[in-house]
Scaffold this motif. Structure first.
Motif, PDB file in Angstrom:
ATOM      1  N   GLU A  92       0.818  -1.218   0.000  1.00  0.00           N
ATOM      2  CA  GLU A  92       0.000   0.000   0.000  1.00  0.00           C
ATOM      3  C   GLU A  92       0.849   1.265   0.000  1.00  0.00           C
ATOM      4  O   GLU A  92       0.354   2.345  -0.299  1.00  0.00           O
ATOM      5  CB  GLU A  92      -0.874   0.036   1.265  1.00  0.00           C
ATOM      6  CG  GLU A  92      -1.697  -1.212   1.498  1.00  0.00           C
ATOM      7  CD  GLU A  92      -2.074  -1.393   2.961  1.00  0.00           C
ATOM      8  OE1 GLU A  92      -1.689  -0.533   3.792  1.00  0.00           O
ATOM      9  OE2 GLU A  92      -2.734  -2.382   3.283  1.00  0.00           O
ATOM     10  N   ASN A  93       2.130   1.124   0.366  1.00  0.00           N
ATOM     11  CA  ASN A  93       2.974   2.299   0.614  1.00  0.00           C
ATOM     12  C   ASN A  93       4.136   2.398  -0.367  1.00  0.00           C
ATOM     13  O   ASN A  93       5.273   2.648   0.016  1.00  0.00           O
ATOM     14  CB  ASN A  93       3.516   2.249   2.045  1.00  0.00           C
ATOM     15  CG  ASN A  93       2.399   2.209   3.074  1.00  0.00           C
ATOM     16  OD1 ASN A  93       1.416   2.934   2.955  1.00  0.00           O
ATOM     17  ND2 ASN A  93       2.532   1.353   4.066  1.00  0.00           N
ATOM     18  N   ALA A  94       3.844   2.199  -1.639  1.00  0.00           N
ATOM     19  CA  ALA A  94       4.906   2.156  -2.650  1.00  0.00           C
ATOM     20  C   ALA A  94       5.412   3.539  -3.062  1.00  0.00           C
ATOM     21  O   ALA A  94       6.598   3.708  -3.337  1.00  0.00           O
ATOM     22  CB  ALA A  94       4.425   1.392  -3.875  1.00  0.00           C
ATOM     23  N   GLU A  95       4.508   4.519  -3.115  1.00  0.00           N
ATOM     24  CA  GLU A  95       4.880   5.848  -3.601  1.00  0.00           C
ATOM     25  C   GLU A  95       4.328   6.931  -2.675  1.00  0.00           C
ATOM     26  O   GLU A  95       3.197   6.817  -2.190  1.00  0.00           O
ATOM     27  CB  GLU A  95       4.331   6.087  -5.009  1.00  0.00           C
ATOM     28  CG  GLU A  95       4.778   5.070  -6.049  1.00  0.00           C
ATOM     29  CD  GLU A  95       6.259   5.141  -6.367  1.00  0.00           C
ATOM     30  OE1 GLU A  95       6.897   6.162  -6.014  1.00  0.00           O
ATOM     31  OE2 GLU A  95       6.773   4.182  -6.963  1.00  0.00           O
ATOM     32  N   PRO A  96       5.096   7.983  -2.427  1.00  0.00           N
ATOM     33  CA  PRO A  96       4.594   9.083  -1.598  1.00  0.00           C
ATOM     34  C   PRO A  96       3.413   9.793  -2.254  1.00  0.00           C
ATOM     35  O   PRO A  96       3.373   9.930  -3.474  1.00  0.00           O
ATOM     36  CB  PRO A  96       5.798  10.036  -1.495  1.00  0.00           C
ATOM     37  CG  PRO A  96       6.975   9.227  -1.895  1.00  0.00           C
ATOM     38  CD  PRO A  96       6.484   8.193  -2.855  1.00  0.00           C
ATOM     39  N   VAL A  97       2.466  10.199  -1.439  1.00  0.00           N
ATOM     40  CA  VAL A  97       1.340  11.002  -1.923  1.00  0.00           C
ATOM     41  C   VAL A  97       1.676  12.477  -1.713  1.00  0.00           C
ATOM     42  O   VAL A  97       1.916  12.917  -0.580  1.00  0.00           O
ATOM     43  CB  VAL A  97       0.038  10.662  -1.171  1.00  0.00           C
ATOM     44  CG1 VAL A  97      -1.074  11.643  -1.542  1.00  0.00           C
ATOM     45  CG2 VAL A  97      -0.395   9.233  -1.477  1.00  0.00           C
ATOM     46  N   LEU A 104       5.246  17.477   4.345  1.00  0.00           N
ATOM     47  CA  LEU A 104       4.031  16.787   3.911  1.00  0.00           C
ATOM     48  C   LEU A 104       3.972  15.392   4.542  1.00  0.00           C
ATOM     49  O   LEU A 104       4.688  14.472   4.113  1.00  0.00           O
ATOM     50  CB  LEU A 104       4.007  16.679   2.388  1.00  0.00           C
ATOM     51  CG  LEU A 104       4.075  18.001   1.615  1.00  0.00           C
ATOM     52  CD1 LEU A 104       4.177  17.732   0.112  1.00  0.00           C
ATOM     53  CD2 LEU A 104       2.871  18.879   1.921  1.00  0.00           C
ATOM     54  N   ALA A 105       3.134  15.264   5.565  1.00  0.00           N
ATOM     55  CA  ALA A 105       2.914  13.959   6.196  1.00  0.00           C
ATOM     56  C   ALA A 105       1.620  13.390   5.621  1.00  0.00           C
ATOM     57  O   ALA A 105       0.653  13.124   6.339  1.00  0.00           O
ATOM     58  CB  ALA A 105       2.836  14.111   7.710  1.00  0.00           C
ATOM     59  N   THR A 106       1.632  13.226   4.315  1.00  0.00           N
ATOM     60  CA  THR A 106       0.400  12.920   3.570  1.00  0.00           C
ATOM     61  C   THR A 106       0.331  11.473   3.078  1.00  0.00           C
ATOM     62  O   THR A 106      -0.501  11.140   2.238  1.00  0.00           O
ATOM     63  CB  THR A 106       0.261  13.889   2.386  1.00  0.00           C
ATOM     64  OG1 THR A 106       1.532  14.006   1.708  1.00  0.00           O
ATOM     65  CG2 THR A 106      -0.144  15.269   2.879  1.00  0.00           C
ATOM     66  N   GLY A 107       1.215  10.633   3.609  1.00  0.00           N
ATOM     67  CA  GLY A 107       1.095   9.208   3.372  1.00  0.00           C
ATOM     68  C   GLY A 107       1.612   8.714   2.035  1.00  0.00           C
ATOM     69  O   GLY A 107       2.330   9.415   1.312  1.00  0.00           O
ATOM     70  N   TYR A 108       1.176   7.489   1.724  1.00  0.00           N
ATOM     71  CA  TYR A 108       1.666   6.780   0.541  1.00  0.00           C
ATOM     72  C   TYR A 108       0.495   6.167  -0.233  1.00  0.00           C
ATOM     73  O   TYR A 108      -0.634   6.157   0.238  1.00  0.00           O
ATOM     74  CB  TYR A 108       2.635   5.664   0.951  1.00  0.00           C
ATOM     75  CG  TYR A 108       3.903   6.160   1.596  1.00  0.00           C
ATOM     76  CD1 TYR A 108       5.063   6.333   0.860  1.00  0.00           C
ATOM     77  CD2 TYR A 108       3.942   6.456   2.964  1.00  0.00           C
ATOM     78  CE1 TYR A 108       6.236   6.780   1.446  1.00  0.00           C
ATOM     79  CE2 TYR A 108       5.113   6.910   3.563  1.00  0.00           C
ATOM     80  CZ  TYR A 108       6.257   7.071   2.798  1.00  0.00           C
ATOM     81  OH  TYR A 108       7.403   7.524   3.388  1.00  0.00           O
ATOM     82  N   LYS A 109       0.827   5.640  -1.393  1.00  0.00           N
ATOM     83  CA  LYS A 109      -0.195   4.992  -2.214  1.00  0.00           C
ATOM     84  C   LYS A 109       0.419   3.796  -2.938  1.00  0.00           C
ATOM     85  O   LYS A 109       1.650   3.648  -3.037  1.00  0.00           O
ATOM     86  CB  LYS A 109      -0.773   5.973  -3.231  1.00  0.00           C
ATOM     87  CG  LYS A 109       0.246   6.473  -4.247  1.00  0.00           C
ATOM     88  CD  LYS A 109      -0.376   7.450  -5.227  1.00  0.00           C
ATOM     89  CE  LYS A 109       0.668   7.969  -6.227  1.00  0.00           C
ATOM     90  NZ  LYS A 109       0.082   8.925  -7.196  1.00  0.00           N
ATOM     91  N   SER A 110      -0.446   2.953  -3.471  1.00  0.00           N
ATOM     92  CA  SER A 110      -0.031   1.813  -4.274  1.00  0.00           C
ATOM     93  C   SER A 110       0.459   2.290  -5.649  1.00  0.00           C
ATOM     94  O   SER A 110      -0.026   3.283  -6.173  1.00  0.00           O
ATOM     95  CB  SER A 110      -1.218   0.860  -4.455  1.00  0.00           C
ATOM     96  OG  SER A 110      -0.984  -0.073  -5.491  1.00  0.00           O
ATOM     97  N   ASN A 111       1.427   1.564  -6.214  1.00  0.00           N
ATOM     98  CA  ASN A 111       1.875   1.888  -7.576  1.00  0.00           C
ATOM     99  C   ASN A 111       1.490   0.804  -8.580  1.00  0.00           C
ATOM    100  O   ASN A 111       1.957   0.796  -9.724  1.00  0.00           O
ATOM    101  CB  ASN A 111       3.382   2.125  -7.613  1.00  0.00           C
ATOM    102  CG  ASN A 111       4.191   0.850  -7.358  1.00  0.00           C
ATOM    103  OD1 ASN A 111       3.638  -0.226  -7.146  1.00  0.00           O
ATOM    104  ND2 ASN A 111       5.507   0.981  -7.352  1.00  0.00           N
TER     105      ASN A 111
END
Length: 411
Positions: free
Chosen positions: A143-148, A320-327
């Motif tokens: 779920e945490n592959a790329e920064p948002v 930016l503590a805005t999390g990550y997303k899937s790639n």
């Protein structure tokens, strides 16, 4: 002609699953397979294991849950590790785990495309160096592959440094500065706490409601208390008990600008994946004024920000503590199993298996506990199929896997 160039013209058949990603998820599946005598090949885009932990986390990071909830399958944490292992301790655990199960990923292999070929019945996985084929593909990029990075009006006009938490290491470079921290999850709270250690003045943006729970209560972890209570009591009752504990320990967080959702913390986590913040000291600093809470940002200016409540302030830096997303959508050619955001359409606990030999691990929104659950299921399922077509593990199978590792990592 180099061996790497030859690989571009001759697809490499993997007599076992191809696993994309050498983080805890990919390693867990590989270990469970190895324990059952099934070979696998892990393709990893970076040059190390668990690159998110090694390269994109801040120095003060510790596991948010007690270590026994974060163990990978088949191996416990060392007994001398504290209840909440540090970043470096977790990395050492990961490296020991890979060593114990003789897992040797093929590093510096960026998967550019993966698709199922109906004619051959194989998955074709293309990296910058060649093509791998297999009956099975395990997506372990997580779920945490790329920064948002959010699209905040005016952000590009800000003259100071703008840093995502994936590049933040410590508050040292922000010492004595007024810093805007966008995001109020566990990372946002901990970054604010870290900034205060260096006499910075963090202003934390809180847009939505959130649950904050004490990490521990009377020496027991809040998560551990919840897990025990759920064995005996209904979810809503456990949520109410957790909120009573939180209010008695932290006080009314609404007064601090941290509005609680109407849905309880566990129910909300199960429904949306939104994790409660586990407080390790930030709340007391908010109460003392060392961390300031602000409303949502309306616009970033050259020297600061305008907020939706009409306030305007200047800042030296923005984090930016805005999390990550899937790639996954960037490389996997498959549109029936995953959403456009790159998450399984089928929720936990049934989102680990797709069609045509496709498997998914690390997408449960339940942390390492969910990863371990899925890894065991995946290994069991693949082993059943592999044994039917291959029988007991043979020397040729072992050589095939080792050759691939040697082929790309010999330099």
């Amino acid at each position: 002609m180099s061996s790497c160039l030859e690989a571009e013209h001759s697809p490499i058949f993997v007599n076992g699953p191809i696993i994309v990603g050498a983080g805890p998820s990919g390693l867990s599946v590989a270990a469970c397979l190895s324990n059952r005598g099934v070979p696998s090949v892990i393709l990893e885009r970076t040059d190390c294991l668990a690159s998110l932990w090694q390269k994109r986390t801040y120095d003060r990071l510790k596991l948010h849950l007690p270590k026994h909830f974060c163990e990978l399958p088949l191996m416990k944490f060392p007994k001398n590790f504290p209840r909440y292992p540090s970043k470096q301790q977790f990395i050492s655990y990961i490296e020991s785990y890979a060593s114990r199960f003789n897992i040797k990923p093929v590093f510096n292999q960026t998967v550019e495309r993966a698709e199922f070929d109906v004619l051959s019945g194989l998955w074709k996985v293309k990296t910058q160096y060649g093509v791998y084929t297999s009956k099975w593909l395990v997506v372990a990029t997580g779920e945490n592959a790329e920064p948002v990075v959010p699209d905040i009006p005016g952000l590009k006009n800000f003259i100071g440094p703008v840093v995502h938490t994936s590049a933040y290491k410590s508050g040292l470079e922000f010492a004595n500065r007024k810093v805007l921290v966008v995001g109020c999850g566990n990372s946002g709270m901990e970054v604010c706490l870290d900034l205060c250690r260096y006499n910075a003045l963090p202003h934390m943006v809180v847009r939505n409601s959130l649950h904050v729970l004490p990490r521990d209560f009377f020496g027991l972890s809040s998560f551990g208390i919840a897990m025990r209570l759920l064995k005996w009591f209904p979810l809503k009752l456990v949520d109410n008990l957790l909120l009573l504990l939180a209010n008695s320990s932290l006080g009314n967080t609404d007064r601090l600008g941290l509005r609680r959702p109407k849905t309880g913390p566990i129910e909300l986590k199960n429904a949306t994946g939104k994790t409660p913040v586990l407080d390790v000291g930030a709340i007391s600093l908010i109460q003392s004024g060392q961390i300031r809470v602000t409303q949502a940002v309306k616009e970033i200016t050259k020297k600061g920000a305008k907020f939706v409540d009409g306030q305007e302030m200047e800042f030296k830096s923005i984090i930016l503590a805005t999390g990550y997303k899937s790639n996954v959508p960037d490389w996997l050619q498959e549109n029936s199993f995953f959403t456009k955001e790159g998450m399984p359409k089928t929720p936990f606990p049934n989102g680990w298996k797709g069609e045509n030999g496709l498997y998914v691990v690390g997408f449960t929104k339940r942390g390492l506990l969910g990863t371990a659950f899925d890894a065991v299921k995946i290994a069991e399922d693949i082993t059943d199929q592999w044994m039917k077509s291959n029988g007991p593990l043979s020397a040729s199978n072992i050589c095939s896997s080792c050759f691939i590792h040697f082929h790309f990592n010999k330099s």
